[in-house]
Scaffold this motif. Structure first.
Motif, PDB file in Angstrom:
ATOM      1  N   TRP A   1       0.929  -1.241   0.265  1.00  0.00           N
ATOM      2  CA  TRP A   1      -0.110   0.190   0.500  1.00  0.00           C
ATOM      3  C   TRP A   1       0.993   1.391  -0.213  1.00  0.00           C
ATOM      4  O   TRP A   1       1.293   1.386   0.821  1.00  0.00           O
ATOM      5  CB  TRP A   1      -0.948  -0.131   1.220  1.00  0.00           C
ATOM      6  N   VAL A   2       0.775   2.022  -0.979  1.00  0.00           N
ATOM      7  CA  VAL A   2       1.903   3.124  -0.962  1.00  0.00           C
ATOM      8  C   VAL A   2       0.788   4.336  -0.969  1.00  0.00           C
ATOM      9  O   VAL A   2       0.092   4.429  -2.178  1.00  0.00           O
ATOM     10  CB  VAL A   2       2.644   2.723  -2.661  1.00  0.00           C
TER      11      VAL A   2
ATOM     12  N   ALA B   1      -3.504   5.575  -0.153  1.00  0.00           N
ATOM     13  CA  ALA B   1      -2.258   4.698  -0.134  1.00  0.00           C
ATOM     14  C   ALA B   1      -3.104   3.880  -1.071  1.00  0.00           C
ATOM     15  O   ALA B   1      -4.612   3.572  -1.417  1.00  0.00           O
ATOM     16  CB  ALA B   1      -2.409   3.801   0.754  1.00  0.00           C
ATOM     17  N   LEU B   2      -2.268   3.144  -2.045  1.00  0.00           N
ATOM     18  CA  LEU B   2      -2.985   2.240  -3.511  1.00  0.00           C
ATOM     19  C   LEU B   2      -2.547   1.127  -3.088  1.00  0.00           C
ATOM     20  O   LEU B   2      -1.473   1.373  -2.752  1.00  0.00           O
ATOM     21  CB  LEU B   2      -2.059   3.058  -4.992  1.00  0.00           C
ATOM     22  N   ALA B   3      -2.945   0.387  -3.400  1.00  0.00           N
ATOM     23  CA  ALA B   3      -2.808  -1.486  -3.341  1.00  0.00           C
ATOM     24  C   ALA B   3      -1.689  -1.225  -5.355  1.00  0.00           C
ATOM     25  O   ALA B   3      -2.779  -1.261  -5.623  1.00  0.00           O
ATOM     26  CB  ALA B   3      -3.619  -2.490  -3.062  1.00  0.00           C
ATOM     27  N   LEU B   4      -1.125  -1.569  -4.444  1.00  0.00           N
ATOM     28  CA  LEU B   4       0.026  -1.987  -5.707  1.00  0.00           C
ATOM     29  C   LEU B   4       0.812  -3.012  -5.743  1.00  0.00           C
ATOM     30  O   LEU B   4       1.640  -4.037  -4.849  1.00  0.00           O
ATOM     31  CB  LEU B   4       1.271  -0.920  -5.688  1.00  0.00           C
ATOM     32  N   TRP B   5       1.053  -3.817  -6.742  1.00  0.00           N
ATOM     33  CA  TRP B   5       1.801  -5.144  -7.285  1.00  0.00           C
ATOM     34  C   TRP B   5       3.429  -4.626  -7.507  1.00  0.00           C
ATOM     35  O   TRP B   5       3.625  -3.469  -7.468  1.00  0.00           O
ATOM     36  CB  TRP B   5       1.717  -5.092  -8.502  1.00  0.00           C
TER      37      TRP B   5
ATOM     38  N   THR C   1       2.967   0.498   2.992  1.00  0.00           N
ATOM     39  CA  THR C   1       2.743  -0.193   4.416  1.00  0.00           C
ATOM     40  C   THR C   1       2.513  -1.586   4.048  1.00  0.00           C
ATOM     41  O   THR C   1       2.187  -1.873   2.586  1.00  0.00           O
ATOM     42  CB  THR C   1       0.743   0.632   4.780  1.00  0.00           C
ATOM     43  N   LEU C   2       2.624  -2.554   4.640  1.00  0.00           N
ATOM     44  CA  LEU C   2       3.224  -3.756   4.445  1.00  0.00           C
ATOM     45  C   LEU C   2       2.203  -4.684   4.903  1.00  0.00           C
ATOM     46  O   LEU C   2       2.187  -4.363   6.266  1.00  0.00           O
ATOM     47  CB  LEU C   2       4.590  -4.502   4.598  1.00  0.00           C
ATOM     48  N   ARG C   3       1.674  -5.424   4.515  1.00  0.00           N
ATOM     49  CA  ARG C   3       0.795  -6.263   5.448  1.00  0.00           C
ATOM     50  C   ARG C   3       1.264  -7.558   5.429  1.00  0.00           C
ATOM     51  O   ARG C   3       1.936  -8.432   4.847  1.00  0.00           O
ATOM     52  CB  ARG C   3      -0.652  -6.841   5.013  1.00  0.00           C
ATOM     53  N   GLY C   4       0.434  -8.398   6.440  1.00  0.00           N
ATOM     54  CA  GLY C   4       0.774  -9.614   7.094  1.00  0.00           C
ATOM     55  C   GLY C   4       0.466 -11.099   6.688  1.00  0.00           C
ATOM     56  O   GLY C   4      -0.670 -10.595   5.800  1.00  0.00           O
ATOM     57  N   ASP C   5       0.944 -11.909   6.596  1.00  0.00           N
ATOM     58  CA  ASP C   5      -0.074 -13.538   5.851  1.00  0.00           C
ATOM     59  C   ASP C   5      -1.589 -13.024   6.897  1.00  0.00           C
ATOM     60  O   ASP C   5      -2.344 -13.667   6.039  1.00  0.00           O
ATOM     61  CB  ASP C   5       0.805 -14.661   6.610  1.00  0.00           C
ATOM     62  N   HIS C   6      -1.809 -12.526   7.954  1.00  0.00           N
ATOM     63  CA  HIS C   6      -3.531 -12.574   8.226  1.00  0.00           C
ATOM     64  C   HIS C   6      -4.225 -11.138   7.954  1.00  0.00           C
ATOM     65  O   HIS C   6      -4.895 -11.125   7.531  1.00  0.00           O
ATOM     66  CB  HIS C   6      -2.986 -12.739   9.812  1.00  0.00           C
ATOM     67  N   GLY C   7      -3.524 -10.313   7.130  1.00  0.00           N
ATOM     68  CA  GLY C   7      -4.383  -9.306   6.305  1.00  0.00           C
ATOM     69  C   GLY C   7      -4.298  -8.353   6.878  1.00  0.00           C
ATOM     70  O   GLY C   7      -4.219  -7.340   6.819  1.00  0.00           O
ATOM     71  N   GLY C   8      -3.203  -8.247   8.262  1.00  0.00           N
ATOM     72  CA  GLY C   8      -3.508  -7.040   8.836  1.00  0.00           C
ATOM     73  C   GLY C   8      -1.318  -6.118   8.807  1.00  0.00           C
ATOM     74  O   GLY C   8      -1.234  -6.546   9.127  1.00  0.00           O
TER      75      GLY C   8
ATOM     76  N   PRO D   1       8.607   5.091   6.025  1.00  0.00           N
ATOM     77  CA  PRO D   1       8.898   6.024   4.540  1.00  0.00           C
ATOM     78  C   PRO D   1       9.309   6.066   4.002  1.00  0.00           C
ATOM     79  O   PRO D   1      10.866   4.754   4.180  1.00  0.00           O
ATOM     80  CB  PRO D   1       9.567   7.698   5.782  1.00  0.00           C
ATOM     81  N   ALA D   2       9.517   6.097   2.748  1.00  0.00           N
ATOM     82  CA  ALA D   2      10.487   5.623   1.473  1.00  0.00           C
ATOM     83  C   ALA D   2      10.975   6.590   0.411  1.00  0.00           C
ATOM     84  O   ALA D   2      10.232   7.622   0.780  1.00  0.00           O
ATOM     85  CB  ALA D   2       9.962   4.114   0.694  1.00  0.00           C
ATOM     86  N   LEU D   3      12.162   6.397   0.045  1.00  0.00           N
ATOM     87  CA  LEU D   3      12.666   7.201  -1.003  1.00  0.00           C
ATOM     88  C   LEU D   3      12.143   6.507  -2.040  1.00  0.00           C
ATOM     89  O   LEU D   3      12.877   5.558  -2.810  1.00  0.00           O
ATOM     90  CB  LEU D   3      14.882   7.013  -0.759  1.00  0.00           C
ATOM     91  N   VAL D   4      11.803   7.721  -3.508  1.00  0.00           N
ATOM     92  CA  VAL D   4      11.499   7.211  -4.396  1.00  0.00           C
ATOM     93  C   VAL D   4      12.512   7.417  -5.403  1.00  0.00           C
ATOM     94  O   VAL D   4      12.847   8.681  -5.394  1.00  0.00           O
ATOM     95  CB  VAL D   4      10.052   7.839  -4.786  1.00  0.00           C
ATOM     96  N   THR D   5      13.028   6.487  -6.411  1.00  0.00           N
ATOM     97  CA  THR D   5      13.933   6.954  -7.413  1.00  0.00           C
ATOM     98  C   THR D   5      13.982   5.887  -8.783  1.00  0.00           C
ATOM     99  O   THR D   5      13.027   4.686  -8.824  1.00  0.00           O
ATOM    100  CB  THR D   5      15.468   5.854  -7.089  1.00  0.00           C
ATOM    101  N   ARG D   6      13.037   6.551  -9.378  1.00  0.00           N
ATOM    102  CA  ARG D   6      13.063   6.779 -10.914  1.00  0.00           C
ATOM    103  C   ARG D   6      14.251   5.501 -11.678  1.00  0.00           C
ATOM    104  O   ARG D   6      15.144   6.310 -12.012  1.00  0.00           O
ATOM    105  CB  ARG D   6      11.955   7.509 -11.773  1.00  0.00           C
ATOM    106  N   LEU D   7      13.958   4.297 -12.107  1.00  0.00           N
ATOM    107  CA  LEU D   7      15.361   3.824 -12.708  1.00  0.00           C
ATOM    108  C   LEU D   7      14.940   4.460 -14.692  1.00  0.00           C
ATOM    109  O   LEU D   7      13.709   4.151 -14.963  1.00  0.00           O
ATOM    110  CB  LEU D   7      15.306   2.491 -12.744  1.00  0.00           C
TER     111      LEU D   7
END
Length: 176
Positions: free
Chosen positions: A30-31, A38-42, A73-80, A86-92
């Motif tokens: 979730w970014v 926050a959007l769910a992104l692959w 935001t990352l979720r566990g196996d149980h969905g919570g 915070p992330a540093l975003v770098t475009r390749l």
């Protein structure tokens, strides 16, 4: 727009063991960019970071291609929720060493990709798709540091409409 030059093993992981482990198991993150929803992104975990591809023919990630920071935001196996960081975003950028080494690895992890990996990478470069690296860049929030509410939001406006139909009846209803 910033370009990633090359990532070595020494600077690959700026996160904690929890963030590193959560990233290894992540398929969806979730970014949130610039305080937006926050959007769910692959995503594909690689080199101690998450890589997200967006653009024509890929997932929509408004604002991520030009962002320098994001909240992940990352979720566990149980969905919570288990961790937000915070992330540093770098475009390749296509044609760089980072693109040539990383884009094929990310493309190989993409499920249901049409055609061979090399064709997918070439399409990303030709159509201007963004391959972004999200690397941990600060103190993660876990456990009690995470919000306790559901953080549910109103559904966003959409042009999609569902027609309301009359109920189907197989026989006539007699009135008394």
């Amino acid at each position: 727009m910033r370009e990633n030059v090359c990532v070595t093993d020494e600077d690959a992981s700026g996160g904690t063991p929890l963030v590193d482990e959560a990233m290894k198991k992540a398929a969806v993150a979730w970014v949130s960019v610039s305080g937006g929803p926050a959007l769910a992104l692959w995503c594909a975990p690689l080199e101690g970071a998450l890589f997200v591809v967006s653009g024509p023919g890929e997932q929509a990630a408004p604002g991520l291609a030009d962002a320098t920071e994001a909240q992940v935001t990352l979720r566990g196996d149980h969905g919570g929720r288990i961790v937000t960081w915070p992330a540093l975003v770098t475009r390749l950028a296509p044609g760089t060493d980072a693109w040539d080494t990383t884009a094929p690895l990310v493309a190989a992890k993409r499920l249901n990709a049409p055609g061979p990996t090399a064709d997918l990478v070439a399409r990303w470069a030709a159509e201007g798709c963004a391959v972004n690296r999200l690397a941990p860049a600060g103190e993660p929030r876990t456990g009690a540091g995470l919000p306790s509410d559901a953080q549910a939001e109103q559904p966003r406006e959409t042009p999609a409409v569902r027609a309301t139909r009359k109920p189907f009846r197989l026989h006539r209803v007699r009135r008394r």
